[in-house]
Design a protein around this motif. Structure first.
Motif, PDB file in Angstrom:
ATOM      1  N   GLY A 154       2.428   6.746  -6.915  1.00  0.00           N
ATOM      2  CA  GLY A 154       1.450   7.449  -7.327  1.00  0.00           C
ATOM      3  C   GLY A 154       1.704   8.938  -6.960  1.00  0.00           C
ATOM      4  N   SER A 155       2.149   9.211  -5.912  1.00  0.00           N
ATOM      5  CA  SER A 155       2.707  10.745  -5.463  1.00  0.00           C
ATOM      6  C   SER A 155       3.716  11.078  -6.379  1.00  0.00           C
ATOM      7  CB  SER A 155       2.798  10.440  -4.130  1.00  0.00           C
ATOM      8  OG  SER A 155       2.364  11.461  -3.256  1.00  0.00           O
ATOM      9  N   LEU A 156       4.737  10.221  -6.448  1.00  0.00           N
ATOM     10  CA  LEU A 156       5.904  10.777  -7.478  1.00  0.00           C
ATOM     11  C   LEU A 156       5.584  10.814  -8.641  1.00  0.00           C
ATOM     12  CD1 LEU A 156       9.144  10.825  -7.538  1.00  0.00           C
ATOM     13  CD2 LEU A 156       9.024   8.379  -7.636  1.00  0.00           C
ATOM     14  N   ARG A 157       4.721   9.971  -9.206  1.00  0.00           N
ATOM     15  CA  ARG A 157       4.296  10.208 -10.820  1.00  0.00           C
ATOM     16  C   ARG A 157       3.530  11.409 -10.985  1.00  0.00           C
ATOM     17  NH1 ARG A 157       3.189   5.106 -14.040  1.00  0.00           N
ATOM     18  NH2 ARG A 157       2.138   6.418 -15.198  1.00  0.00           N
ATOM     19  N   GLU A 158       2.569  11.917  -9.768  1.00  0.00           N
ATOM     20  CA  GLU A 158       1.977  13.097  -9.793  1.00  0.00           C
ATOM     21  C   GLU A 158       2.988  14.247  -9.945  1.00  0.00           C
ATOM     22  OE1 GLU A 158      -0.958  15.329  -7.124  1.00  0.00           O
ATOM     23  OE2 GLU A 158      -1.687  13.397  -7.630  1.00  0.00           O
ATOM     24  N   ARG A 159       3.993  14.188  -8.930  1.00  0.00           N
ATOM     25  CA  ARG A 159       4.874  15.197  -8.612  1.00  0.00           C
ATOM     26  C   ARG A 159       5.784  15.592 -10.152  1.00  0.00           C
ATOM     27  NH1 ARG A 159       6.664  13.403  -4.015  1.00  0.00           N
ATOM     28  NH2 ARG A 159       8.745  12.769  -4.632  1.00  0.00           N
ATOM     29  N   ILE A 160       6.104  14.390 -10.613  1.00  0.00           N
ATOM     30  CA  ILE A 160       7.004  14.317 -11.880  1.00  0.00           C
ATOM     31  C   ILE A 160       5.988  14.948 -12.992  1.00  0.00           C
ATOM     32  CG2 ILE A 160       7.990  13.117 -13.697  1.00  0.00           C
ATOM     33  CD1 ILE A 160       8.951  11.293 -11.290  1.00  0.00           C
ATOM     34  N   GLN A 212       4.410  22.063 -15.985  1.00  0.00           N
ATOM     35  CA  GLN A 212       4.702  23.461 -15.596  1.00  0.00           C
ATOM     36  C   GLN A 212       5.817  23.997 -16.311  1.00  0.00           C
ATOM     37  OE1 GLN A 212       5.712  24.188 -11.317  1.00  0.00           O
ATOM     38  NE2 GLN A 212       4.534  25.997 -11.195  1.00  0.00           N
ATOM     39  N   ALA A 213       6.976  23.139 -16.573  1.00  0.00           N
ATOM     40  CA  ALA A 213       8.003  23.578 -17.189  1.00  0.00           C
ATOM     41  C   ALA A 213       7.747  23.621 -19.138  1.00  0.00           C
ATOM     42  CB  ALA A 213       9.220  22.473 -17.081  1.00  0.00           C
ATOM     43  N   GLY A 214       6.382  23.272 -19.274  1.00  0.00           N
ATOM     44  CA  GLY A 214       5.979  23.242 -20.780  1.00  0.00           C
ATOM     45  C   GLY A 214       6.554  22.101 -21.343  1.00  0.00           C
ATOM     46  N   GLU A 215       7.220  21.127 -20.864  1.00  0.00           N
ATOM     47  CA  GLU A 215       7.754  19.898 -21.611  1.00  0.00           C
ATOM     48  C   GLU A 215       6.914  18.918 -22.060  1.00  0.00           C
ATOM     49  OE1 GLU A 215      10.346  17.945 -18.783  1.00  0.00           O
ATOM     50  OE2 GLU A 215      11.501  19.802 -18.450  1.00  0.00           O
ATOM     51  N   ILE A 216       5.380  18.864 -21.585  1.00  0.00           N
ATOM     52  CA  ILE A 216       4.362  18.063 -21.747  1.00  0.00           C
ATOM     53  C   ILE A 216       3.157  18.597 -21.992  1.00  0.00           C
ATOM     54  CG2 ILE A 216       5.797  15.733 -20.991  1.00  0.00           C
ATOM     55  CD1 ILE A 216       4.100  15.938 -18.582  1.00  0.00           C
ATOM     56  N   SER A 217       2.402  17.771 -22.864  1.00  0.00           N
ATOM     57  CA  SER A 217       0.857  18.282 -22.886  1.00  0.00           C
ATOM     58  C   SER A 217       0.096  18.007 -21.609  1.00  0.00           C
ATOM     59  CB  SER A 217       0.373  17.924 -24.141  1.00  0.00           C
ATOM     60  OG  SER A 217       0.139  16.393 -24.040  1.00  0.00           O
ATOM     61  N   VAL A 218      -1.386  18.306 -21.881  1.00  0.00           N
ATOM     62  CA  VAL A 218      -2.214  17.880 -20.676  1.00  0.00           C
ATOM     63  C   VAL A 218      -2.358  16.352 -20.973  1.00  0.00           C
ATOM     64  CG1 VAL A 218      -4.896  17.868 -20.156  1.00  0.00           C
ATOM     65  CG2 VAL A 218      -3.560  19.984 -20.898  1.00  0.00           C
ATOM     66  N   ASN A 219      -2.807  15.712 -21.983  1.00  0.00           N
ATOM     67  CA  ASN A 219      -2.723  14.389 -22.049  1.00  0.00           C
ATOM     68  C   ASN A 219      -1.455  13.579 -21.499  1.00  0.00           C
ATOM     69  OD1 ASN A 219      -4.155  12.145 -23.011  1.00  0.00           O
ATOM     70  ND2 ASN A 219      -2.804  12.112 -24.809  1.00  0.00           N
ATOM     71  N   GLN A 220      -0.370  14.124 -21.887  1.00  0.00           N
ATOM     72  CA  GLN A 220       0.894  13.358 -21.365  1.00  0.00           C
ATOM     73  C   GLN A 220       1.115  13.266 -20.106  1.00  0.00           C
ATOM     74  OE1 GLN A 220       3.273  15.880 -23.985  1.00  0.00           O
ATOM     75  NE2 GLN A 220       3.914  14.179 -25.269  1.00  0.00           N
ATOM     76  N   ALA A 221       0.801  14.601 -19.481  1.00  0.00           N
ATOM     77  CA  ALA A 221       0.795  14.896 -18.032  1.00  0.00           C
ATOM     78  C   ALA A 221      -0.130  13.791 -17.316  1.00  0.00           C
ATOM     79  CB  ALA A 221       0.428  16.086 -17.835  1.00  0.00           C
ATOM     80  N   ALA A 222      -1.378  13.575 -17.945  1.00  0.00           N
ATOM     81  CA  ALA A 222      -2.439  12.738 -17.221  1.00  0.00           C
ATOM     82  C   ALA A 222      -1.781  11.410 -17.607  1.00  0.00           C
ATOM     83  CB  ALA A 222      -3.626  12.812 -17.954  1.00  0.00           C
ATOM     84  N   ARG A 223      -1.348  11.007 -18.322  1.00  0.00           N
ATOM     85  CA  ARG A 223      -0.641   9.701 -18.448  1.00  0.00           C
ATOM     86  C   ARG A 223       0.409   9.291 -17.496  1.00  0.00           C
ATOM     87  NH1 ARG A 223      -0.142   8.738 -24.759  1.00  0.00           N
ATOM     88  NH2 ARG A 223       0.314  10.903 -24.665  1.00  0.00           N
ATOM     89  N   LEU A 224       1.451  10.385 -17.662  1.00  0.00           N
ATOM     90  CA  LEU A 224       2.372  10.195 -16.523  1.00  0.00           C
ATOM     91  C   LEU A 224       2.031  10.246 -15.156  1.00  0.00           C
ATOM     92  CD1 LEU A 224       5.550  10.358 -16.269  1.00  0.00           C
ATOM     93  CD2 LEU A 224       5.592  12.795 -16.315  1.00  0.00           C
ATOM     94  N   LYS A 242       0.709  -1.091   0.047  1.00  0.00           N
ATOM     95  CA  LYS A 242      -0.108   0.017   0.040  1.00  0.00           C
ATOM     96  C   LYS A 242       0.840   1.364  -0.008  1.00  0.00           C
ATOM     97  CE  LYS A 242      -4.256  -1.748   2.076  1.00  0.00           C
ATOM     98  NZ  LYS A 242      -5.192  -1.593   3.265  1.00  0.00           N
ATOM     99  N   ALA A 243       1.922   1.286   0.854  1.00  0.00           N
ATOM    100  CA  ALA A 243       2.709   2.517   0.900  1.00  0.00           C
ATOM    101  C   ALA A 243       3.395   2.641  -0.372  1.00  0.00           C
ATOM    102  CB  ALA A 243       3.773   2.422   2.044  1.00  0.00           C
ATOM    103  N   LEU A 244       3.820   1.616  -0.849  1.00  0.00           N
ATOM    104  CA  LEU A 244       4.653   1.760  -2.164  1.00  0.00           C
ATOM    105  C   LEU A 244       3.639   1.952  -3.400  1.00  0.00           C
ATOM    106  CD1 LEU A 244       7.316   1.098  -3.853  1.00  0.00           C
ATOM    107  CD2 LEU A 244       6.639  -1.110  -4.377  1.00  0.00           C
TER     108      LEU A 244
END
Length: 100
Positions: free
Chosen positions: A40-46, A52-64, A33-35
């Motif tokens: 999930g938290s790490l993926r969201e933070r990345i 925010q840096a403009g490296e990825i789109s909305v769709n890419q951010a959602a997938r990431l 559970k912790a992992l």
């Protein structure tokens, strides 16, 4: 199910024991559970940082982040992220939405 091994500091081992007691679950379940929550938290933070840096789109951010577009937009709103959309991103995101 694959098995992994990790060394953790004593203070984290004590904290793990406390959480095991609080949840009343076995050690393996609590670690999974912790992992899961931590990844999930790490993926969201990345995703937040890269969007925010403009490296990825909305769709890419959602997938990431491992969430749907609607949930990503809510995350972006909660973090006061400005939209980094370019016309080609809109097309790509629209195509992705049509496939859903």
């Amino acid at each position: 199910m694959p098995s992994i091994s990790a060394r953790i500091p004593e203070d984290e081992e004590r904290e793990l024991a406390e959480v095991i007691e609080i949840l009343g679950e076995d050690k393996s379940t609590v670690i999974r559970k912790a992992l899961n929550e931590g990844l999930g938290s790490l993926r969201e933070r990345i995703a937040i940082r890269r969007y925010q840096a403009g490296e990825i789109s909305v769709n890419q951010a959602a997938r990431l982040a491992g969430v749907g577009i609607a949930e990503w937009l809510e995350i972006a709103r909660e973090h006061n992220l400005t939209t980094q959309l370019k016309p080609e991103d809109l097309e790509s995101d629209a195509d992705a939405a049509r496939k859903l």
